[in-house]
Design an enzyme around this catalytic site. Sequence first.
Site, PDB file in Angstrom:
ATOM      1  N   GLN B 284      -5.963  -5.850  12.173  1.00  0.00           N
ATOM      2  CA  GLN B 284      -5.361  -6.144  13.568  1.00  0.00           C
ATOM      3  C   GLN B 284      -4.970  -4.807  13.923  1.00  0.00           C
ATOM      4  OE1 GLN B 284      -2.295  -8.576  12.015  1.00  0.00           O
ATOM      5  NE2 GLN B 284      -0.920  -6.979  11.605  1.00  0.00           N
ATOM      6  N   ASP B 358      -4.191  -8.938   4.049  1.00  0.00           N
ATOM      7  CA  ASP B 358      -3.128  -9.658   5.139  1.00  0.00           C
ATOM      8  C   ASP B 358      -3.836 -10.775   5.947  1.00  0.00           C
ATOM      9  OD1 ASP B 358      -0.226  -8.862   6.011  1.00  0.00           O
ATOM     10  OD2 ASP B 358      -1.228  -8.926   8.057  1.00  0.00           O
ATOM     11  N   ASN B 359      -3.086 -12.045   5.855  1.00  0.00           N
ATOM     12  CA  ASN B 359      -3.564 -13.064   6.615  1.00  0.00           C
ATOM     13  C   ASN B 359      -5.123 -13.228   6.618  1.00  0.00           C
ATOM     14  OD1 ASN B 359      -1.116 -13.887   7.573  1.00  0.00           O
ATOM     15  ND2 ASN B 359      -0.909 -12.877   9.483  1.00  0.00           N
ATOM     16  N   GLU B 387      -3.517 -12.674   1.007  1.00  0.00           N
ATOM     17  CA  GLU B 387      -2.234 -13.045   1.157  1.00  0.00           C
ATOM     18  C   GLU B 387      -2.303 -14.446   2.216  1.00  0.00           C
ATOM     19  OE1 GLU B 387       1.635 -12.360   3.906  1.00  0.00           O
ATOM     20  OE2 GLU B 387      -0.585 -12.425   4.508  1.00  0.00           O
TER      21      GLU B 387
END
Lengths: 508, 508
Positions: B284, B358-359, B387
């Site tokens: 991101q 992440d995510n 995660e």
Amino acid sequence: MIGRLIIGDIRPSTPDFEHPAKATVGSQVSVRADVFKDGHEKLAVFVKWCSDAEGDWRSVRMTPVANDRWEGFICPQTLGLHSFEIIAGTDRYATWRNEVLIKYEAGQNIDVELIEGSLMLGEACLWDASATMADAAEPVKTRLESGIRAGIAEFFESHMSFDDETSSTQLKLWVDRPAASYGAWYEFFPRSEGGFGGATLRLDAIAKMGFDIVYLPPIHPIGKVERKGRNNTIIAGPDDPGSPWAIAGHTDIHADLGTFDDFDRFVERANDLGMEIALDYALQCAADHPWLVSHPDWFHHRPDGTIKFAENPPKKYQDIYPINFWPPSNDARIELWAECKQILEFWMSHGVRIFRVDNPHTKPLAFWEWLIAEIHAIDPGVIFLAEAFTRPKMMAQLAQVGFSQSYTYFTWRTKKKHITSYFDEVARGRASDYMRPNFWPNTPDILSGPLRNGGPGAFKQRLVLAATGSSAYGIYSGYELCENEPASDDNEEYLHSEKYEIKHRDWD
Amino acid sequence: MIGRLIIGDIRPSTPDFEHPAKATVGSQVSVRADVFKDGHEKLAVFVKWCSDAEGDWRSVRMTPVANDRWEGFICPQTLGLHSFEIIAGTDRYATWRNEVLIKYEAGQNIDVELIEGSLMLGEACLWDASATMADAAEPVKTRLESGIRAGIAEFFESHMSFDDETSSTQLKLWVDRPAASYGAWYEFFPRSEGGFGGATLRLDAIAKMGFDIVYLPPIHPIGKVERKGRNNTIIAGPDDPGSPWAIAGHTDIHADLGTFDDFDRFVERANDLGMEIALDYALQCAADHPWLVSHPDWFHHRPDGTIKFAENPPKKYQDIYPINFWPPSNDARIELWAECKQILEFWMSHGVRIFRVDNPHTKPLAFWEWLIAEIHAIDPGVIFLAEAFTRPKMMAQLAQVGFSQSYTYFTWRTKKKHITSYFDEVARGRASDYMRPNFWPNTPDILSGPLRNGGPGAFKQRLVLAATGSSAYGIYSGYELCENEPASDDNEEYLHSEKYEIKHRDWD
């Protein structure tokens, strides 16, 4: 590459996804699948289905149940093979509607969301609503309402198109007539009534007891060579009928029972009374079955020149010769399998559409897969009940390759906790998508514990359990007389084989 | 047509059978399958397997467990993709041996069986034994013994050939290095030690606590545009560092933390101490990430000309821009995915082989499937920890498409019955073939119930549960200080974000 959306664990299905799951005409089928994608957008999920014969594809919307599981209902109206698949995609309108409402209720500025909604409605040719939403002169509330008012969600639902449409693999569903999953069976030896003439007269009483299906053990000529006597003695006396399963001709009727005309009248009378006749399909031969002469290559040969009779060491069945379904020659196999199919076609031409298949687990699964498909291509309403009390994996596999119904372990489930878990397993377990239980409180030779020790009360209790635990159930000849004399203390079999000959007279 | 034998429900496997199950180098893998056929003959079942890179196919005999389930053990010695399949057939010798012994013990005549055995041994070129068995002048006992004596079963086992050999489909097994399933993780903010210089000095203390993997949250430049202040305030003060997850350059190091040389020395020191560095892979962008200018087509655009920042309505993350992994142009998608891969290759060139992702559930599964396979083609020892605290189906699917390890619901399993059933699920459930749990008692932002209310005793208890319930576990920065001040009564978050900056000093 996997799809934009994931579609998995589709039910009803078989474990190999190649054989069909099962349903019956006119019954609602719950189709379920895991459907999800990355992120938080709303999805639209459909089950698309048709009858293979009619190719009449149609779609039904599925709804989320819990944890990414979706469900939709279809209701097939025709017999035979059906296809279905899951279609899913991102529901842009529902996603927008959900987010704009949360933001509006939280008091956030939604100007850009209204323009986004206006563009989406414009693409869908909903010009008026689109224009109102884009009109900055209108109050925000009015603009929002024009985008979420009644009818718009329904419009998008019926005109759904997806950027990320994803389809599952196509699954198969075999649709039977209701008798495949429903019915009370009554086993009946025509010999006990002196043949089909007397048996026809008994049908009224059977119908009055509420039965749907009258199942006949083999009605064929019984082998004379190596015929067994009473209680499995090696030498038969002159009046011993022998075992009906020692078949000396699969398309003949035993002379003692009557003619084909008698049989046809028997079938007709049963049908008139709203019942059907089920025949025993027992693929094995007496020593004097014509196949041993005409097709010796269909049997197992031994180095001493003999044909091998049936054994389950140390038990010997000298009056029965098992068939070798994989003879060394492939031509012989093709001829044998075709002949086995001919037997069914022969009895179908005499009005029989239900077969109770004897010991299917001792014949190749590939044979059943082929045979049932061949017969269903002629008449998809033919029903096959698998008489397999064997290992659970084999029983499920027989159902997977095509059997309509299956014998179960019900007879041996006698304690509350075992009854509870077994009923749950047959009703909701993985195999319930394709394996239909038929509960019988006894078997022709095994007098199970509760019946042996419990008397008439136990017979009634087990019958009620069978009839309420499964939509198909049955009783063997003599059950309604509560016969419970065991052969001996350490033997689960019945006392003597002539019970088959006397019981119906007692009952009158 | 289905096979002569049925081979089903093979484990380890993934539900779609297309993605590999998982194992680690040097660990024994239990391969299981249902194997059965019609009738009562004895079967021989093997698992045949190889490393795809080496093509070194070999076979291991499987043994029956119960109810037609068979098991065999393989022990892969190399990294990467392996293949395996089940091979089965009728064991003619074992079938003969079993039956002849039963008959002999029952006192039955076995002359023909001895000839059958003699022929079978003759076909196998065991001439002496074959001749003795056929010799009618010898006593039956001698003839039988020559056919069943030690060594003959072993001979047939190692020279097995089948008339009805049946193979399963080929399944895949991905073999990781042991760290993919084993290790104690420690989260660590280099900023708390003044950068990589101080962080390198801290490594000895971390190693002494027994950790194997030091995981760093993003170490990249943090966006200045729309930077957030403390406790999610919209405007950052001049000294506020912002969120490390608002990344302004995925292949750069934040100036406050040091240079690449500092980083390389940090990695080297960790390795010298027997530890590895895991980096955060958070796809991101901050508003001032170079991609927003160089590749605006990789982002979501709004009708007012802006690029859409991250939202989870009504929550807004103005400092973070999510990437559009399915941009309208396929060329843009290919370029974007390749750039994401480049980031990993860049850090791999600095000695990093473990990534905490992440995510991952907010990015396409097809992207992860592609990316992990691409990276494993370069280095099969790279480990990816997912995660994802999201819906169970998505968590399992991420593991299925390739993630080496997965975050779990352990944090929220606090009652005995839930702990018991959850530990059982992660250890033995269907997904355990391909999903490896990594247990963390807390998360960076969620202060779960037992920690918030339980004090140091609860922190110790949850650590022991994590470390004994899973072979991989970890703690977030501050855990060993038992920090448990919540942001407010109705908020599961921690009191203030500067905890990350103060805790290690407190610990000394």
